[in-house]
Design an enzyme around this catalytic site. Structure first.
Site, mmCIF file in Angstrom:
data_model
loop_
_atom_site.group_PDB
_atom_site.id
_atom_site.type_symbol
_atom_site.label_atom_id
_atom_site.label_comp_id
_atom_site.label_asym_id
_atom_site.label_seq_id
_atom_site.Cartn_x
_atom_site.Cartn_y
_atom_site.Cartn_z
ATOM 1 N N HIS A 145 -3.632 -4.309 4.513
ATOM 2 C CA HIS A 145 -3.317 -5.455 3.651
ATOM 3 C C HIS A 145 -2.947 -6.667 4.501
ATOM 4 C CE1 HIS A 145 -1.545 -7.800 0.362
ATOM 5 N NE2 HIS A 145 -0.474 -7.960 1.112
ATOM 6 N N GLU A 211 2.754 -0.946 -4.409
ATOM 7 C CA GLU A 211 3.766 -0.584 -3.419
ATOM 8 C C GLU A 211 4.490 0.687 -3.856
ATOM 9 O OE1 GLU A 211 6.320 -3.607 -1.886
ATOM 10 O OE2 GLU A 211 4.897 -5.238 -2.275
HETATM 11 CA CA CA Z 1 5.287 -7.346 -1.548
#
Ligand code: CA
Length: 439
Positions: A145, A211
């Site tokens: 990412h 996440e």
């Molecule tokens: Ca974040």
């Protein structure tokens, strides 16, 4: 790190029949903690443990008299409106309660008759946040990412030179962390285009971030860092976490102090916290790619190298309002793996966070950062999935998306699966984007 014990045995079955279903997230080997009440009842919120499609009400279980000793003490603390007091008790209390619950929920348990009345169907409840989150810190451990997003902003140097030395993080906003199912209001803010003066309005680039949230159990006194060797014993568990982001507000505001309004309008935490102990059968080694330097000594330990990561599979699904009206279920946008995504381990995050003397407290939340793999089908955010908004996603409703529109619901799921262990899951982390409440 917690060892595998009788609560993880592959052959364990529960007298709660739905806990034995092949694809349940909540078999008897999982036993995640959350806070709930019967929907619309006005009851107080209280701690519970997911088992199959049911919740074991811990206050009722204490009242039934089937628990004693350390497990009873732990269950009393876990019966409160938030789990902080239970989280503060530490691994021996968490483990004692897990073992006792595993035994009373097993096939053939003598306590069944007294415990059956303590079950509440999950379909009939509403959740609150599992803990009062005093502080929320967001890390950035997903190296794919960081590289993909960095490439959009800095094609020549996507990964900044500090990345492989420092677990990058910033202090986030805890007041706007909400439990799964709560709406997310499209934020307002400044966007800077080519014109000299920025414009202002609702974000046109609302995104999600896939996440994991690590919830702190026992804290540490200010001034006393937590050595990496002990770091995991300070983590209570893991829950899915969506750190929503406004990609048009972010680039204008983030220099030099970091993101602000682009991140503080809302973050969604799943209701169920899977304990580190439940994850014991799914540990993975922590290895850096060949050629990368070793971490500095305060971030390095033999046990961290041997078992520092957790083999968690993750996925992102999207359902638009039109899809819901047409009877179309959520569509999977991507799938990734924590082990493949993570450049740093949970223990390293705790050791780094506290090395300067910062005190963590029970219920503090550490976000992992977006957990993407290297492939586009493993992207944990839309900014990656659509190449910065240039390559729209086609949906089965004949709609296209670059970023999220009002009425879009984002759902995260995660699970652990290995041959020698029972599959366990994390439930869902879901949120719907709505128009701003006020302009
Ligand atoms: Ca974040």
């Amino acid at each position: 790190m917690t060892a595998v014990n009788e609560t993880h045995a592959l052959g364990l079955r529960s007298w709660v029949a739905s806990a034995n279903a092949e694809h349940t997230d909540f078999p008897i080997q999982n036993l995640p903690f959350g806070v709930f009440r019967r929907r619309g009842s006005g009851e107080r919120f209280r701690g519970g443990v997911a088992i199959g499609d049911q919740i074991l009400d811990l206050a009722a279980t204490v009242a039934s008299g089937v628990l004693d000793g350390a497990a009873r003490e732990a269950a009393i603390a876990a019966s409160r409106e938030q789990l902080n007091e239970f989280m503060a008790m530490g691994p021996s209390a968490w483990s004692a309660l897990r073992l006792a619950l595993s035994r009373i929920l097993r096939d053939g348990a003598a306590e069944r008759g007294r415990v059956e009345g303590c079950l509440v169907g999950q379909h009939a409840v509403e959740h609150a946040l599992p803990a009062a989150i005093g502080d929320y810190t967001d890390f950035y451990i997903g190296i794919h990412h960081a590289t993909a997003v960095g490439r959009l902003f800095r094609p020549d140097a996507p990964l900044l030179p500090n990345y492989k030395w420092v677990p990058i993080g910033y202090h986030g906003r805890s007041s706007s962390v909400v439990v799964s199912g709560e709406p997310i209001y499209r934020p307002l803010g400044q966007r800077k285009g080519l014109a000299e003066v920025p414009d202002f309005g609702p974000s046109e680039r609302v995104d999600y971030e896939l996440e994991l949230g690590f919830l702190v159990g026992t804290g540490n006194p200010r001034g006393e860092g937590i050595p990496i060797e002990n770091a995991e014993s300070h983590l209570f568990g893991v829950a899915l976490f969506n750190d929503w982001s406004a990609r048009d507000i972010q680039p204008w505001e983030y220099q030099p102090l970091g993101p602000f309004l682009s991140k503080n309008f809302g973050s969604t935490l799943a209701p169920w916290v899977v304990t580190l102990e439940a994850l014991a059968p799914f540990r993975s080694p922590y290895r850096r790619p060949a050629g990368d330097a070793d971490p500095l000594p305060y971030l390095d330990a033999a046990e961290n190298s041997a078992n520092g990561l957790i083999d968690i599979q993750l996925e992102v699904l999207l359902q638009t309002k039109k899809m819901a009206y047409s009877g179309l279920g959520p569509e999977r946008l991507s799938r990734s793996s924590f082990v493949e995504a993570a450049y740093w381990t949970p223990a390293q995050l705790v050791a780094h966070h506290t090395i300067g003397g910062c005190n963590l407290a029970p219920g503090d939340l550490l976000g992992s950062g977006t957990l993407s793999g290297p492939a586009i089908t493993q992207a944990g955010s839309l900014i990656e999935r659509t190449f910065g908004g240039r390559d729209p996603i086609s949906l089965p409703s004949d709609e296209k998306r670059t970023y999220l529109e009002d009425g879009d619901t984002v759902v995260f799921r995660a699970w652990c699966e290995r041959n020698e262990a029972r599959r366990i899951g994390f439930g869902e982390c879901a949120g719907t984007v709505l128009a701003p409440k006020r302009i």
